[in-house]
Design a protein around this motif. Sequence first.
Motif, short mmCIF file in Angstrom:
data_model
loop_
_atom_site.label_atom_id
_atom_site.label_comp_id
_atom_site.label_asym_id
_atom_site.label_seq_id
_atom_site.Cartn_x
_atom_site.Cartn_y
_atom_site.Cartn_z
N VAL A 106 0.84 -1.19 0.00
CA VAL A 106 0.00 0.00 0.00
C VAL A 106 0.88 1.25 0.00
O VAL A 106 1.95 1.26 0.62
CB VAL A 106 -0.95 0.01 1.22
N VAL A 107 0.46 2.25 -0.72
CA VAL A 107 1.12 3.55 -0.73
C VAL A 107 0.23 4.53 0.02
O VAL A 107 -0.95 4.69 -0.32
CB VAL A 107 1.39 4.05 -2.16
N PHE A 108 0.80 5.19 1.04
CA PHE A 108 0.04 6.15 1.86
C PHE A 108 0.61 7.53 1.61
O PHE A 108 1.73 7.84 2.00
CB PHE A 108 0.15 5.78 3.34
N LEU A 109 -0.17 8.38 0.94
CA LEU A 109 0.23 9.75 0.68
C LEU A 109 -0.27 10.63 1.81
O LEU A 109 -1.47 10.81 1.98
CB LEU A 109 -0.37 10.22 -0.65
N ASP A 110 0.67 11.16 2.58
CA ASP A 110 0.34 11.94 3.77
C ASP A 110 0.48 13.43 3.45
O ASP A 110 1.57 13.99 3.53
CB ASP A 110 1.30 11.53 4.90
N PRO A 116 0.44 9.22 12.23
CA PRO A 116 0.99 8.68 13.48
C PRO A 116 1.60 7.29 13.26
O PRO A 116 0.95 6.27 13.50
CB PRO A 116 -0.23 8.63 14.40
N LEU A 117 2.85 7.26 12.82
CA LEU A 117 3.49 5.99 12.50
C LEU A 117 3.60 5.09 13.73
O LEU A 117 3.42 3.87 13.62
CB LEU A 117 4.88 6.23 11.89
N SER A 118 3.88 5.68 14.89
CA SER A 118 3.98 4.86 16.10
C SER A 118 2.62 4.26 16.45
O SER A 118 2.54 3.10 16.87
CB SER A 118 4.49 5.71 17.27
N ARG A 119 1.56 5.02 16.26
CA ARG A 119 0.20 4.52 16.50
C ARG A 119 -0.12 3.37 15.53
O ARG A 119 -0.68 2.35 15.92
CB ARG A 119 -0.80 5.67 16.33
N LEU A 149 5.29 -4.26 7.51
CA LEU A 149 5.66 -2.85 7.37
C LEU A 149 6.55 -2.61 6.15
O LEU A 149 6.60 -1.49 5.64
CB LEU A 149 6.37 -2.37 8.64
N ALA A 150 7.24 -3.64 5.69
CA ALA A 150 8.03 -3.50 4.47
C ALA A 150 7.15 -3.29 3.25
O ALA A 150 7.62 -2.83 2.20
CB ALA A 150 8.92 -4.74 4.27
N ARG A 151 5.87 -3.60 3.38
CA ARG A 151 4.92 -3.41 2.27
C ARG A 151 4.14 -2.09 2.41
O ARG A 151 3.22 -1.84 1.65
CB ARG A 151 3.93 -4.58 2.21
N PHE A 152 4.51 -1.28 3.40
CA PHE A 152 3.83 -0.01 3.65
C PHE A 152 4.74 1.15 3.24
O PHE A 152 5.80 1.34 3.80
CB PHE A 152 3.45 0.11 5.13
#
Length: 293
Positions: A106-110, A116-119, A149-152
């Motif tokens: 998945v690609v997340f465009l912020d 909140p990566l820790s969340r 997480l390697a796929r994020f």
Amino acid sequence: PPQNKTWTTFRRFPSLPPSSLPHLQQSFNVHPMRFTLEQVFTRAKARAPLIFEVPQRLGVSESKEITEIVGSSGTGKSEVLMLLAANCILPVQWQGVPLYGNDASVVFLDLDCRFPLSRFTKLLAARVAHLGEGTLSDEVQQQILRESLARFFHIQCYSLAQTLETLDKLHKWVRADNSVRLLLIDNITAFHWAERAYGPNATSDMYTRLSGLLSRLYETLQLKIVLTRVPLRSADVASKDFLCREWMSVVRLHLYSEILPDGKLHALKTSPSHQDTNPCHFLIGDCGVAFDM
């Protein structure tokens, strides 16, 4: 290449904004790859439908359209995106233990630059621990988290120009990597007021250009796209928010997020143009969003 075929040349991971993940930046030296247009469309058709833990009546999983979630700050929009991301990157199962994921990237465009990566990491860890309780050891759970997480791919954009460039180059990258099946964009209206300062037609031009890039990603690659935005008017007239004609023709499935008076229960409902406006309620806990299915 043969003269009777049309070829496209691109790098597997194109240059993205400096804020993208390090493993993207380290991949710029990959040799160019070539595909015929026929191969590109074949790879796009090979993307299987994603399965999300979202009530079926909302239509997110079944929809063949770009989906937007509209709501004011604090109504749970980003939490829903994190649920979709977790559903995408987790494996389907591990050593026979079902994890209810899709084993995809998945690609997340912020665009708000507040993800909140820790969340998100804690959310994944809590979910894996809950599903694998008594079955998966701590080491195995950590391995699942690392591989998931390697796929994020988290990418921050600080301007409209960066956003447009990223979407353009993302199209070339996704064509080469068939594991990418979901694009999430948090707050597509992040640059609305900054662009509006350039004149009354600037925002319309912005959404027209964004519409064209999103439409190309969806139509040529069949990439699932879900985005969020805040209403540009008061909540009671959110359904009348009009960005531009091109935007409304590309984004056809609209969901509205709100928080109920008790301050704990959230609701996600379809836009008034749909017959079924029955809200789907959800709570936000340690494992993320939990819908009342």
